[in-house]
Enzyme design. Structure first.
Site, PDB file in Angstrom:
ATOM      1  N   GLY A  51     -19.579 -43.567 -22.992  1.00 11.26           N
ATOM      2  CA  GLY A  51     -19.079 -44.884 -22.638  1.00 11.26           C
ATOM      3  C   GLY A  51     -18.691 -44.945 -21.178  1.00 11.26           C
ATOM      4  O   GLY A  51     -18.594 -43.904 -20.505  1.00 11.26           O
ATOM      5  N   GLN A  59     -14.457 -47.873 -13.679  1.00  8.36           N
ATOM      6  CA  GLN A  59     -15.060 -46.591 -13.284  1.00  8.36           C
ATOM      7  C   GLN A  59     -16.172 -46.757 -12.260  1.00  8.36           C
ATOM      8  O   GLN A  59     -16.588 -45.781 -11.635  1.00  8.36           O
ATOM      9  CB  GLN A  59     -15.593 -45.846 -14.515  1.00  8.36           C
ATOM     10  CG  GLN A  59     -14.485 -45.352 -15.440  1.00  8.36           C
ATOM     11  CD  GLN A  59     -15.046 -44.562 -16.582  1.00  8.36           C
ATOM     12  OE1 GLN A  59     -15.458 -45.116 -17.586  1.00  8.36           O
ATOM     13  NE2 GLN A  59     -15.116 -43.246 -16.434  1.00  8.36           N
ATOM     14  N   CYS A 102     -14.243 -37.334 -19.664  1.00  8.83           N
ATOM     15  CA  CYS A 102     -14.365 -38.624 -18.984  1.00  8.83           C
ATOM     16  C   CYS A 102     -15.222 -38.443 -17.740  1.00  8.83           C
ATOM     17  O   CYS A 102     -15.053 -37.459 -17.010  1.00  8.83           O
ATOM     18  CB  CYS A 102     -12.973 -39.125 -18.599  1.00  8.83           C
ATOM     19  SG  CYS A 102     -12.988 -40.696 -17.733  1.00  8.83           S
ATOM     20  N   LEU A 103     -16.117 -39.396 -17.495  1.00  9.64           N
ATOM     21  CA  LEU A 103     -16.987 -39.306 -16.313  1.00  9.64           C
ATOM     22  C   LEU A 103     -16.184 -39.404 -15.016  1.00  9.64           C
ATOM     23  O   LEU A 103     -16.681 -39.038 -13.957  1.00  9.64           O
ATOM     24  CB  LEU A 103     -18.051 -40.408 -16.358  1.00  9.64           C
ATOM     25  CG  LEU A 103     -19.049 -40.327 -17.532  1.00  9.64           C
ATOM     26  CD1 LEU A 103     -19.993 -41.518 -17.512  1.00  9.64           C
ATOM     27  CD2 LEU A 103     -19.838 -39.024 -17.495  1.00  9.64           C
ATOM     28  N   HIS A 134     -10.908 -44.799 -25.977  1.00 11.37           N
ATOM     29  CA  HIS A 134     -10.929 -44.203 -24.637  1.00 11.37           C
ATOM     30  C   HIS A 134     -11.309 -45.253 -23.587  1.00 11.37           C
ATOM     31  O   HIS A 134     -10.636 -45.394 -22.561  1.00 11.37           O
ATOM     32  CB  HIS A 134     -11.923 -43.036 -24.634  1.00 11.37           C
ATOM     33  CG  HIS A 134     -12.123 -42.384 -23.297  1.00 11.37           C
ATOM     34  ND1 HIS A 134     -11.767 -41.072 -23.050  1.00 11.37           N
ATOM     35  CD2 HIS A 134     -12.638 -42.861 -22.129  1.00 11.37           C
ATOM     36  CE1 HIS A 134     -12.047 -40.788 -21.777  1.00 11.37           C
ATOM     37  NE2 HIS A 134     -12.590 -41.850 -21.203  1.00 11.37           N
ATOM     38  N   GLU A 135     -12.385 -46.001 -23.860  1.00 12.59           N
ATOM     39  CA  GLU A 135     -12.864 -46.985 -22.872  1.00 12.59           C
ATOM     40  C   GLU A 135     -11.876 -48.145 -22.726  1.00 12.59           C
ATOM     41  O   GLU A 135     -11.648 -48.626 -21.613  1.00 12.59           O
ATOM     42  CB  GLU A 135     -14.255 -47.510 -23.234  1.00 12.59           C
ATOM     43  CG  GLU A 135     -15.359 -46.457 -23.265  1.00 12.59           C
ATOM     44  CD  GLU A 135     -15.390 -45.543 -22.056  1.00 12.59           C
ATOM     45  OE1 GLU A 135     -15.021 -45.965 -20.942  1.00 12.59           O
ATOM     46  OE2 GLU A 135     -15.770 -44.365 -22.225  1.00 12.59           O
ATOM     47  N   HIS A 195      -9.075 -47.443 -20.377  1.00 15.02           N
ATOM     48  CA  HIS A 195      -9.433 -47.587 -18.951  1.00 15.02           C
ATOM     49  C   HIS A 195      -9.081 -48.983 -18.422  1.00 15.02           C
ATOM     50  O   HIS A 195      -8.753 -49.135 -17.252  1.00 15.02           O
ATOM     51  CB  HIS A 195     -10.937 -47.378 -18.753  1.00 15.02           C
ATOM     52  CG  HIS A 195     -11.351 -45.939 -18.576  1.00 15.02           C
ATOM     53  ND1 HIS A 195     -10.945 -45.164 -17.509  1.00 15.02           N
ATOM     54  CD2 HIS A 195     -12.171 -45.146 -19.312  1.00 15.02           C
ATOM     55  CE1 HIS A 195     -11.491 -43.956 -17.607  1.00 15.02           C
ATOM     56  NE2 HIS A 195     -12.235 -43.909 -18.696  1.00 15.02           N
TER      57      HIS A 195
END
Ligand code: NI
Length: 155
Positions: free
Chosen positions: A46, A51, A88-89, A130-131, A134
């Site tokens: 995701g 991000q 996480c990216l 998680h997303e 953000h």
């Protein structure tokens, strides 16, 4: 579509509460197209708009159940608990152990502004939680029981 640079922890945009999306089409289409290309190129589960440096309430999720674009998503119900590994990216080279609800219900809009509901469980629910975090400036490392380094890529 173009692949975008993924902002890394320490940059301010990751810590801001994102704005509600009010205008659909045009710029939102481009944003979501870029997010799709970026999440696929990075092999992520995701990606949230902040991000890639955009403070809007939009995320993409790419899991076994399918590819989802969630605009203005809100968790309306949650059930159970799961504890598992998360990365996480925007926090490269690390993973952590995070508690999440096992199942969540979400209301959201698609890229045209049409309203939808979905139910996610297991890893899908984890990715959604998680997303969505953000969008409120929260990273998994804030919630993790432990955060550890991953071996260098390719090992
Ligand atoms: Ni993340």
């Amino acid at each position: 579509m173009s692949r975008r640079y993924v902002v890394q922890v320490g940059e301010e945009v990751l810590r801001k509460k994102c704005d509600v999306v009010k205008s659909f089409g045009g710029e939102l289409d481009s944003l979501l197209n870029d997010m799709k290309e970026t999440v696929r190129a990075e092999s992520g589960a995701g990606l949230a708009a902040p991000q890639i440096g955009v403070g809007l309430r939009a995320v993409v999720i790419d899991v076994e159940e399918g590819y989802y674009e969630l605009v203005n998503p809100v968790i309306t119900a949650q059930k159970g608990e799961q504890r598992g590994a998360e990365g996480c990216l925007s926090v490269k080279g690390k993973q952590g152990t995070v508690r999440r609800p096992y199942k969540v219900k979400v209301e959201y809009q698609d890229r045209k502004g049409k309203k939808h509901k979905l139910t996610a469980e297991g890893f899908f629910a984890r990715a959604v939680c998680h997303e969505l975090d953000h969008l409120d400036g929260v990273l998994y490392i804030d919630k993790a029981d432990e955060v550890y380094d991953l071996p260098p890529e390719g090992k």
